[in-house]
Design a protein around this motif. Structure first.
Motif, PDB file in Angstrom:
ATOM      1  N   ALA A 273       0.822  -1.210   0.000  1.00 46.92           N
ATOM      2  CA  ALA A 273       0.000   0.000   0.000  1.00 46.92           C
ATOM      3  C   ALA A 273       0.853   1.255   0.000  1.00 46.92           C
ATOM      4  CB  ALA A 273      -0.936  -0.020   1.217  1.00 46.92           C
ATOM      5  N   LEU A 274       1.960   1.230   0.742  1.00 44.55           N
ATOM      6  CA  LEU A 274       2.850   2.389   0.761  1.00 44.55           C
ATOM      7  C   LEU A 274       3.496   2.596  -0.601  1.00 44.55           C
ATOM      8  CD1 LEU A 274       4.252   4.641   2.319  1.00 44.55           C
ATOM      9  CD2 LEU A 274       5.981   2.985   3.046  1.00 44.55           C
ATOM     10  N   ALA A 275       3.915   1.512  -1.233  1.00 50.31           N
ATOM     11  CA  ALA A 275       4.503   1.631  -2.570  1.00 50.31           C
ATOM     12  C   ALA A 275       3.490   2.175  -3.563  1.00 50.31           C
ATOM     13  CB  ALA A 275       5.020   0.272  -3.024  1.00 50.31           C
ATOM     14  N   ALA A 276       2.234   1.730  -3.452  1.00 55.12           N
ATOM     15  CA  ALA A 276       1.195   2.218  -4.358  1.00 55.12           C
ATOM     16  C   ALA A 276       0.907   3.693  -4.110  1.00 55.12           C
ATOM     17  CB  ALA A 276      -0.077   1.393  -4.176  1.00 55.12           C
ATOM     18  N   PHE A 277       0.909   4.115  -2.854  1.00 52.45           N
ATOM     19  CA  PHE A 277       0.637   5.513  -2.543  1.00 52.45           C
ATOM     20  C   PHE A 277       1.735   6.413  -3.085  1.00 52.45           C
ATOM     21  CE2 PHE A 277       0.896   9.154   0.446  1.00 52.45           C
ATOM     22  CZ  PHE A 277      -0.365   9.693   0.218  1.00 52.45           C
ATOM     23  N   GLU A 278       2.966   5.928  -3.056  1.00 54.94           N
ATOM     24  CA  GLU A 278       4.094   6.710  -3.555  1.00 54.94           C
ATOM     25  C   GLU A 278       4.339   6.494  -5.044  1.00 54.94           C
ATOM     26  OE1 GLU A 278       7.339   5.667  -1.005  1.00 54.94           O
ATOM     27  OE2 GLU A 278       6.623   6.982   0.618  1.00 54.94           O
ATOM     28  N   GLN A 279       3.446   5.751  -5.693  1.00 51.37           N
ATOM     29  CA  GLN A 279       3.526   5.505  -7.133  1.00 51.37           C
ATOM     30  C   GLN A 279       4.854   4.856  -7.522  1.00 51.37           C
ATOM     31  OE1 GLN A 279       2.731   9.300  -8.992  1.00 51.37           O
ATOM     32  NE2 GLN A 279       0.585   9.320  -8.376  1.00 51.37           N
ATOM     33  N   ALA A 280       5.325   3.952  -6.690  1.00 50.94           N
ATOM     34  CA  ALA A 280       6.561   3.225  -6.970  1.00 50.94           C
ATOM     35  C   ALA A 280       6.293   2.108  -7.974  1.00 50.94           C
ATOM     36  CB  ALA A 280       7.140   2.642  -5.682  1.00 50.94           C
ATOM     37  N   ASP A 281       7.328   1.712  -8.694  1.00 48.58           N
ATOM     38  CA  ASP A 281       7.183   0.648  -9.687  1.00 48.58           C
ATOM     39  C   ASP A 281       7.152  -0.737  -9.056  1.00 48.58           C
ATOM     40  OD1 ASP A 281       7.203   2.554 -11.716  1.00 48.58           O
ATOM     41  OD2 ASP A 281       9.400   2.482 -11.901  1.00 48.58           O
ATOM     42  N   ALA A 282       7.697  -0.865  -7.841  1.00 43.36           N
ATOM     43  CA  ALA A 282       7.753  -2.162  -7.183  1.00 43.36           C
ATOM     44  C   ALA A 282       7.843  -1.953  -5.678  1.00 43.36           C
ATOM     45  CB  ALA A 282       8.955  -2.975  -7.675  1.00 43.36           C
ATOM     46  N   VAL A 283       7.473  -2.997  -4.949  1.00 42.10           N
ATOM     47  CA  VAL A 283       7.617  -2.981  -3.492  1.00 42.10           C
ATOM     48  C   VAL A 283       9.061  -3.312  -3.157  1.00 42.10           C
ATOM     49  CG1 VAL A 283       6.792  -3.931  -1.316  1.00 42.10           C
ATOM     50  CG2 VAL A 283       5.237  -3.774  -3.275  1.00 42.10           C
ATOM     51  N   THR A 284       9.672  -2.492  -2.328  1.00 42.61           N
ATOM     52  CA  THR A 284      11.079  -2.677  -1.997  1.00 42.61           C
ATOM     53  C   THR A 284      11.255  -2.962  -0.508  1.00 42.61           C
ATOM     54  OG1 THR A 284      11.480  -0.328  -1.543  1.00 42.61           O
ATOM     55  CG2 THR A 284      11.697  -1.072  -3.834  1.00 42.61           C
ATOM     56  N   VAL A 285      12.467  -3.342  -0.150  1.00 42.72           N
ATOM     57  CA  VAL A 285      12.799  -3.578   1.249  1.00 42.72           C
ATOM     58  C   VAL A 285      12.618  -2.299   2.063  1.00 42.72           C
ATOM     59  CG1 VAL A 285      14.691  -4.160   2.816  1.00 42.72           C
ATOM     60  CG2 VAL A 285      14.355  -5.487   0.718  1.00 42.72           C
ATOM     61  N   ARG A 286      12.903  -1.176   1.459  1.00 40.21           N
ATOM     62  CA  ARG A 286      12.741   0.103   2.145  1.00 40.21           C
ATOM     63  C   ARG A 286      11.281   0.340   2.537  1.00 40.21           C
ATOM     64  NH1 ARG A 286      14.172   3.394   5.887  1.00 40.21           N
ATOM     65  NH2 ARG A 286      13.670   5.581   5.469  1.00 40.21           N
ATOM     66  N   HIS A 287      10.344  -0.036   1.691  1.00 42.49           N
ATOM     67  CA  HIS A 287       8.924   0.083   2.033  1.00 42.49           C
ATOM     68  C   HIS A 287       8.593  -0.793   3.233  1.00 42.49           C
ATOM     69  CE1 HIS A 287       8.434   1.299  -2.397  1.00 42.49           C
ATOM     70  NE2 HIS A 287       8.178   2.372  -1.670  1.00 42.49           N
ATOM     71  N   VAL A 288       9.148  -1.986   3.264  1.00 43.80           N
ATOM     72  CA  VAL A 288       8.918  -2.894   4.388  1.00 43.80           C
ATOM     73  C   VAL A 288       9.421  -2.277   5.687  1.00 43.80           C
ATOM     74  CG1 VAL A 288       9.530  -5.138   5.372  1.00 43.80           C
ATOM     75  CG2 VAL A 288       8.977  -4.951   2.936  1.00 43.80           C
ATOM     76  N   GLU A 289      10.606  -1.720   5.653  1.00 45.89           N
ATOM     77  CA  GLU A 289      11.191  -1.157   6.867  1.00 45.89           C
ATOM     78  C   GLU A 289      10.396   0.048   7.380  1.00 45.89           C
ATOM     79  OE1 GLU A 289      15.083  -0.303   5.510  1.00 45.89           O
ATOM     80  OE2 GLU A 289      15.843  -2.352   5.801  1.00 45.89           O
ATOM     81  N   ARG A 290       9.775   0.773   6.495  1.00 48.30           N
ATOM     82  CA  ARG A 290       9.028   1.959   6.904  1.00 48.30           C
ATOM     83  C   ARG A 290       7.677   1.633   7.527  1.00 48.30           C
ATOM     84  NH1 ARG A 290       9.004   5.535   1.654  1.00 48.30           N
ATOM     85  NH2 ARG A 290       7.575   6.781   2.933  1.00 48.30           N
ATOM     86  N   VAL A 291       7.144   0.446   7.275  1.00 44.79           N
ATOM     87  CA  VAL A 291       5.868   0.065   7.871  1.00 44.79           C
ATOM     88  C   VAL A 291       6.044  -0.923   9.015  1.00 44.79           C
ATOM     89  CG1 VAL A 291       4.701   0.424   5.665  1.00 44.79           C
ATOM     90  CG2 VAL A 291       5.465  -1.878   6.285  1.00 44.79           C
ATOM     91  N   ALA A 292       7.267  -1.409   9.223  1.00 46.62           N
ATOM     92  CA  ALA A 292       7.498  -2.483  10.199  1.00 46.62           C
ATOM     93  C   ALA A 292       7.099  -2.067  11.612  1.00 46.62           C
ATOM     94  CB  ALA A 292       8.962  -2.915  10.159  1.00 46.62           C
ATOM     95  N   ASP A 293       7.413  -0.859  12.020  1.00 47.58           N
ATOM     96  CA  ASP A 293       7.111  -0.434  13.390  1.00 47.58           C
ATOM     97  C   ASP A 293       5.614  -0.491  13.677  1.00 47.58           C
ATOM     98  OD1 ASP A 293       9.746  -0.051  14.009  1.00 47.58           O
ATOM     99  OD2 ASP A 293       9.732   2.106  13.625  1.00 47.58           O
ATOM    100  N   ALA A 294       4.809  -0.011  12.750  1.00 43.39           N
ATOM    101  CA  ALA A 294       3.356  -0.015  12.958  1.00 43.39           C
ATOM    102  C   ALA A 294       2.792  -1.425  12.976  1.00 43.39           C
ATOM    103  CB  ALA A 294       2.666   0.811  11.869  1.00 43.39           C
ATOM    104  N   VAL A 295       3.413  -2.347  12.266  1.00 49.87           N
ATOM    105  CA  VAL A 295       2.943  -3.731  12.230  1.00 49.87           C
ATOM    106  C   VAL A 295       3.356  -4.488  13.480  1.00 49.87           C
ATOM    107  CG1 VAL A 295       3.072  -5.915  10.972  1.00 49.87           C
ATOM    108  CG2 VAL A 295       2.953  -3.759   9.712  1.00 49.87           C
ATOM    109  N   LEU A 296       4.545  -4.213  13.998  1.00 49.56           N
ATOM    110  CA  LEU A 296       5.113  -5.021  15.076  1.00 49.56           C
ATOM    111  C   LEU A 296       4.942  -4.412  16.463  1.00 49.56           C
ATOM    112  CD1 LEU A 296       8.476  -6.047  13.358  1.00 49.56           C
ATOM    113  CD2 LEU A 296       6.365  -7.385  13.517  1.00 49.56           C
ATOM    114  N   LEU A 297       4.530  -3.163  16.542  1.00 50.86           N
ATOM    115  CA  LEU A 297       4.479  -2.482  17.834  1.00 50.86           C
ATOM    116  C   LEU A 297       3.636  -3.248  18.851  1.00 50.86           C
ATOM    117  CD1 LEU A 297       5.103  -0.031  19.610  1.00 50.86           C
ATOM    118  CD2 LEU A 297       3.102   1.109  18.609  1.00 50.86           C
ATOM    119  N   HIS A 298       2.477  -3.755  18.447  1.00 50.83           N
ATOM    120  CA  HIS A 298       1.585  -4.445  19.371  1.00 50.83           C
ATOM    121  C   HIS A 298       1.716  -5.964  19.299  1.00 50.83           C
ATOM    122  CE1 HIS A 298      -0.205  -4.009  15.490  1.00 50.83           C
ATOM    123  NE2 HIS A 298      -1.281  -4.688  15.777  1.00 50.83           N
ATOM    124  N   ARG A 299       2.658  -6.445  18.495  1.00 54.19           N
ATOM    125  CA  ARG A 299       2.844  -7.890  18.364  1.00 54.19           C
ATOM    126  C   ARG A 299       4.195  -8.364  18.881  1.00 54.19           C
ATOM    127  NH1 ARG A 299       0.306  -6.440  13.334  1.00 54.19           N
ATOM    128  NH2 ARG A 299      -1.690  -7.528  13.066  1.00 54.19           N
TER     129      ARG A 299
END
Length: 366
Positions: A273-299
Motif C-alpha cells: 500500500a505504501l509503494a502504491a501511494f508513492e507511485q513506486a514501480d515495485a515494493v522494496t525492502v525500504r517500504h517494508v522497513e518503513r511500515v514495520a514499526d506499525a505492524v510489530l508495535l503491538h505484536r
C-alpha cells in the motif's frame, strides 16, 4: 469535497446526522506532528483488508480529530461512531423474523457496519468495548462482509470500512486475544517540543476562529490526497513481492518473536500500500522497513536467551544441575514461580519446634 463529514453516532435508528448536522472538519493535511499516524491511516484507507488502525495515546493527542479528518478523504466521507453501550444487533444489524414467517421475505434492518460501508468506523476507548462487539467488527473489517444469522435465516452485505480504535493505556490495556486483530498500531506521545506545541495550538485556534478560511488554505493538499488514494487503490493489484522483500519481512517478524503469520501478511500488504501511494514501480525492502514499526508495535514479544532458543529448537535437555542451581538461587526460584504460578509466592523455610510429652498410640489392627 463538501468540507464536512457525515457522522452517525449509533444512537438514532435512521442513521441520520446528529446534533447540528453538518459541521466543518479539521483538514487531514493540517495535522501537525502526526506523520506516523497519518501514514498508518492512509495505508488502511488504501487497503482496508489490513484490519484497521489502533491508536494508543494520552488524552488530547488528536486521536479523534485524525479519525474524523480521514473520513473526509473517502468516497462517501461517512464517519460512524460505535458507542461503548451499543448492542450487538445495533452493530451488525438484525433480521425481522415476523416478516420472514409471515410472507417468507427477508427484511434486514441495517446496523452500524452497513452505515460505515466505504467509510470510517470509529471506536473510542476500544479497550473497554465488550468482547462480542470487538469480535464482530474485527471479523467484518478483515473479510469486508457482514453476515447476520438468526433462527436459521442468514443475510450478508458488504462492509468495507476503515476501522479506527483509540485507547488510553492509563485506562486499561486491550485484551491480548484482540490486539493482534488490528493490522497497524501507532503510539502517540505528548508534544514537549515548544515549537511543535505552539504550531498545534495556533492551527487549532485558527480553525476554530475561521473554519472556512482555514480549510481553504489546505484545499489543494486535501484534493491531492484524494487523487493519490484513488490511484493507489487502482495500483495495488499490479504490485508484487520479490524474494528480497519476503526475506526481509520474515527476518523482522522472527526477530520480533511474533505469534503466527498474521504479522507477515499485514507487513507485506502495508508495504504494498505504501509503494502504491508513492507511485513506486515495485515494493522494496525500504517500504517494508518503513511500515514495520506499525505492524510489530503491538505484536512484539521478548525472546528467550540464545542458549534456551537453541536447546528448544534442537530438542536438547536442560543442562545437568540447572534445576538444582535454580532451586538454590532465591532469585531464580522467584522468577520460576512467577512464570508458572502467577500471583503465588515461593515457599519460605520456617523453624520447627519439637513437641515433648507426646504419648504414641498403638497402631490399629487390621
Amino acid at each position: 469535497m463538501n468540507g464536512a463529514t457525515r457522522e452517525t453516532d449509533g444512537l438514532n435508528g435512521a442513521g441520520l446526522a446528529t446534533g447540528a448536522g453538518v459541521r466543518p472538519v479539521f483538514p487531514f493535511a493540517a495535522l501537525i506532528g502526526q506523520t506516523p499516524l497519518q501514514q498508518a491511516l492512509l495505508l488502511a484507507v488504501i487497503d482496508p483488508g489490513l484490519g484497521g488502525v489502533l491508536i494508543s495515546g494520552p488524552r488530547g493527542t488528536a486521536k479523534t480529530t485524525a479519525a474524523r479528518a480521514l473520513a473526509e478523504l473517502l468516497p462517501e466521507g461517512q464517519f460512524v461512531n460505535l458507542p461503548l453501550g451499543a448492542s450487538e444487533d445495533r452493530l451488525i444489524g438484525t433480521l425481522d423474523i415476523e416478516t420472514v414467517l409471515r410472507d417468507g421475505s427477508v427484511r434486514f434492518s441495517p446496523g452500524l457496519l452497513a452505515k460505515a460501508h466505504r467509510g470510517v468506523l470509529y471506536v473510542d476507548e476500544v479497550n473497554l468495548l465488550p468482547d462480542a462487539l470487538v469480535d464482530a467488527l474485527l471479523d467484518a473489517a478483515a473479510s469486508g462482509v457482514n453476515t447476520v444469522e438468526r433462527d436459521g435465516v442468514s443475510h450478508s452485505h458488504d462492509a468495507s470500512f476503515v476501522l479506527i480504535g483509540t485507547m488510553n493505556p492509563e485506562e486499561g490495556e486491550l485484551r491480548p486475544q484482540l490486539i493482534d486483530r488490528f493490522g497497524l498500531m501507532v503510539e502517540l506521545q505528548n508534544a514537549f517540543e515548544p515549537q511543535v506545541r505552539q504550531a498545534i495550538v495556533k492551527a487549532r485556534l485558527g480553525f476554530d476562529h475561521d473554519p472556512a478560511g482555514f480549510r481553504a488554505a489546505y484545499a489543494q493538499q486535501q484534493a491531492s490526497y484524494v487523487q493519490r488514494i484513488h490511484a493507489a487503490r487502482a495500483a495495488l493489484p499490479l504490485l508484487g513481492f520479490d524474494d528480497a522483500v519476503h526475506a526481509q519481512v520474515s527476518a523482522l517478524c522472527i526477530d520480533a518473536a511474533v505469534d503466527g503469520l498474521r504479522a507477515d501478511l499485514v507487513m507485506l500488504r502495508a508495504a504494498r500500500a505504501l509503494a502504491a501511494f508513492e507511485q513506486a514501480d515495485a515494493v522494496t525492502v525500504r517500504h517494508v522497513e518503513r511500515v514495520a514499526d506499525a505492524v510489530l508495535l503491538h505484536r512484539r514479544r521478548q525472546h528467550d536467551s540464545p542458549d534456551a532458543d537453541r536447546r528448544r529448537q534442537e530438542g536438547e535437555p536442560r543442562p545437568p544441575g540447572a534445576a538444582d542451581s535454580a532451586s538454590n538461587d532465591p532469585v531464580a526460584t522467584t522468577t520460576t514461580s512467577t512464570d508458572t504460578d502467577w500471583g503465588y509466592l515461593p515457599p519460605e523455610p520456617t523453624a520447627t519446634v519439637p513437641v515433648k510429652g507426646v504419648i504414641p498410640l498403638d497402631a490399629k489392627k487390621r
